[in-house]
Design an enzyme around this catalytic site. Structure first.
Site, PDB file in Angstrom:
ATOM      1  N   THR A 385       0.809  -1.248  -0.087  1.00  0.00           N
ATOM      2  CA  THR A 385       0.066   0.014  -0.044  1.00  0.00           C
ATOM      3  C   THR A 385       0.915   1.306  -0.074  1.00  0.00           C
ATOM      4  OG1 THR A 385      -1.710  -1.198   0.964  1.00  0.00           O
ATOM      5  CG2 THR A 385      -1.702   1.204   1.475  1.00  0.00           C
ATOM      6  N   GLY A 479      -1.118  -3.350   5.682  1.00  0.00           N
ATOM      7  CA  GLY A 479      -2.313  -4.361   6.166  1.00  0.00           C
ATOM      8  C   GLY A 479      -2.506  -4.180   7.659  1.00  0.00           C
TER       9      GLY A 479
HETATM   10  O1  DON Z   1      -7.169  -2.219   3.129  1.00  0.00           O
HETATM   11  C1  DON Z   1      -6.359  -2.619   3.833  1.00  0.00           C
HETATM   12  O2  DON Z   1      -6.319  -2.739   5.113  1.00  0.00           O
HETATM   13  C2  DON Z   1      -5.391  -3.521   2.872  1.00  0.00           C
HETATM   14  N1  DON Z   1      -5.886  -3.887   1.638  1.00  0.00           N
HETATM   15  C3  DON Z   1      -4.094  -2.902   2.914  1.00  0.00           C
HETATM   16  C4  DON Z   1      -3.094  -3.736   2.478  1.00  0.00           C
HETATM   17  C5  DON Z   1      -1.863  -3.065   2.427  1.00  0.00           C
HETATM   18  O3  DON Z   1      -1.566  -2.338   3.330  1.00  0.00           O
HETATM   19  C6  DON Z   1      -0.605  -3.661   2.009  1.00  0.00           C
HETATM   20  N2  DON Z   1       0.580  -3.031   2.173  1.00  0.00           N
HETATM   21  N3  DON Z   1       1.503  -2.882   2.463  1.00  0.00           N
END
Ligand code: DON
Length: 574
Positions: A385, A479
């Site tokens: 993300t 995440g």
């Molecule tokens: O919305 C969420 O919580 C996940 N889709 C985020 C994923 C995420 O942070 C991946 N990152 N490094």
């Protein structure tokens, strides 16, 4: 006489013309040079400041503010630039959340989270025996939610002051003429090559015949054309017309569900921020459909009445307390949280002092509380993300986290349109009550329904000082480790008196209730590890946790800006 009037008019016309043409900001040798740039991890500026995942995008944000734009202009330009230069998470095919505070004091959020397509069904990722097929929710056409990012940009635009066409131009230039990739981008692209080929139906700019190397130029002509359609027609340049047709044609090739109607109907939603107090500071976060704000609120309030500063930074005592808070906060997520437009999330209760203090009633400072005695579901997610933190000269604060979910999302590039689609459908519980391949369990609250937003952990965050003045802009990918990373960073600053760079550079630990283990970065103190083990904790070493972007406003009003040392993240400002 007449001739001189005519000359005067022509003169004025030319002056206006030259003012209307803002100087080119992306070009070799220009303010932002896509072929020569450096990463800067921290700095102190007196004016506009940015921290984000890529030095070119940070530089574009600073330059837009130099040209008179505010933090919202910068946010739009940076997000678009990241969609070009930070290919594994920057996006126009994903979604996210923006948390902002205008200098006048108004706080608000924009929810541009993806939605389930109209044809999505609760059991769409189960085989005929009812077994989950998690690959389908993670890779390829069926994994994609209806993208929200472009709608989010246009929901932000009313707060900006420059024309949209100026804000998108740097991204167009970067896509059209290319930019030089870094070592980490080259290796990420190489590592994903096979998956791009499997999940895309046409050749993509992200795959070339030989291995990518740092210093190679990445040109994305089709993406440039898509951005130009957005420049010309606004949100309709994405959600309708040629781009929408290309998305739907791509979907039809391999059982994807997104339809023209889904795209046309997508709307970003303006929601009140989730605000709470911590020892007189005001913390402003994201409400559902992200769990980020609620979890952060619970974490901060669970430790608020303990003398953390006296316990000391990452002593066994302070870490153990924070782990127990994390365990408890995460236990609620899978039962109570989902899209508030489809499921009644008891936000008031979950964030109330009484409820939160009660959750810590069985806290024992001498030993681990087994997760089996604490109720709720298993949570574990993927980690790619990206976060942007911005403050402008006037003091407008913007914190945005956006995502494709997995690194490079579904790995599906829209043929002819040159951008990646997300795999956000995996953030739903694909079978309520049963863990999917990633270990995530959710209940009814986060079951798939057409049009519904999948539960997130993203936690773009702002902090005001005790006099309600800007103090911190923060956020991260990661995440489920997002709320814990923000929590630990805020505690490092507010309790342990660290500056922003130190606060984000320190090793992190993470507990998410289930699995019942403490994940730690490899730099975590071995002595504390041993002591925690003797108190009954299981510790697992894992890769990096979080990629924080933090701005801390100093007492004299200057801004200390820090970008996480864990990636190519870079600051800029003036
Ligand atoms: O919305 C969420 O919580 C996940 N889709 C985020 C994923 C995420 O942070 C991946 N990152 N490094």
């Amino acid at each position: 006489m007449r001739k001189s009037i005519l000359l005067a008019i022509l003169h004025i016309f030319f002056i206006q013309l030259s003012f209307a043409q803002s100087p080119k900001i992306v070009a070799p040798g220009a303010a932002v040079d896509p072929f020569h740039y450096t990463i800067e991890k921290s700095n102190v500026y007196t004016n506009a400041s940015v921290s984000c995942a890529h030095p070119l995008a940070s530089a574009i944000g600073a330059e837009i503010m130099k040209q008179g734009g505010n933090a919202f202009d910068a946010a739009i330009a940076i997000q678009l630039a990241l969609a070009v230069v930070y290919t594994n998470a920057g996006n126009i095919g994903g979604g996210g959340f923006l948390v902002a505070r205008q200098v006048k004091g108004k706080t608000f959020t924009i929810d541009f989270r993806e939605t389930a397509p109209e044809k999505a069904t609760r059991d769409m990722y189960l085989d005929k025996n009812g077994n989950p097929q998690s690959d389908l929710s993670l890779y390829g056409h069926k994994a994609c939610g209806v993208p929200g990012t472009v709608a989010g940009l246009f929901a932000t635009l009313p707060y900006a002051v420059l024309p949209f066409k100026t804000l998108i131009q740097p991204a167009i230039d970067l896509a059209e003429n290319g930019y030089v990739i870094t070592e980490s981008e080259a290796s990420a692209l190489n590592a994903t090559r096979k998956s791009f080929i499997e999940n895309s139906t046409a050749p993509t700019a992200l795959v070339k015949n030989s291995e990518w190397k740092s210093g190679d130029t990445l040109v994305q002509k089709e993406l440039a054309q898509t951005l130009k359609r957005i420049q010309k027609s606004g949100a309709k340049g994405f959600y309708e017309g040629k781009t929408a047709s290309l998305i739907v044609a791509e979907m039809k090739k391999r059982d994807g569900l997104i339809s023209k109607k889904d795209l046309k109907n997508y709307t970003a939603i303006s929601r009140p921020a989730l605000e709470f107090r911590y020892k007189g500071y005001t913390i402003i976060g994201m409400a559902p459909p992200s769990s980020g704000g609620i979890i952060l609120c619970q974490l901060m309030k669970m430790v608020e009445d303990k003398p953390l500063a006296d316990y000391g930074f990452q002593t066994t005592k302070s870490v153990q307390l924070m782990i127990e808070a994390e365990r408890r906060a995460f236990a609620d997520r899978s039962v109570y949280m989902g899209d508030p437009d489809y499921w009644k999330v008891p936000i008031k209760t979950l964030t109330s002092d009484v409820y939160i203090k009660n959750r810590m009633a069985d806290y024992d400072s001498t030993r681990a509380t087994p997760s089996s005695v604490i109720k709720a579901g298993i949570i574990k997610e993927s980690e790619e993300t990206t976060h942007i933190s911005i403050i402008d000269k006037a003091g407008n604060m913007v914190s945005i986290t956006t995502t494709l979910n997995n690194s490079y999302g579904s790995r599906t590039v829209v043929s002819g349109a040159g951008f990646l689609l997300n795999d956000e459908m995996d953030d739903f519980s694909i079978k309520p009550g049963v863990p999917n391949l990633y270990g995530a369990v959710g209940g009814e609250a986060n079951a798939i329904q057409p049009g519904k937003r999948m539960l997130s952990s993203m936690a773009p965050t702002l902090v005001l000082d005790k006099n309600q003045n800007p103090l911190i802009v923060a956020g991260t990918p990661g995440g489920t480790t997002i709320p814990t990373s923000v929590f630990q960073t805020l505690i490092n600053i507010l309790e342990f008196g660290m500056n922003a760079s130190d606060a984000i550079g320190k090793p992190k630990f993470h507990h998410q209730w289930l699995p019942d283990e403490v994940m730690v970065e490899k730099e975590f103190d071995p002595e504390v590890k041993k002591q925690l083990q003797s108190m009954g904790y299981t510790l697992t070493e894992r890769g990096q946790i979080g990629r924080m972007e933090v701005i801390r406003i100093l007492p004299d009003g200057s801004r200390e800006v820090a970008a996480d040392p864990r990636g190519d993240d870079s600051v800029n400002g003036f």
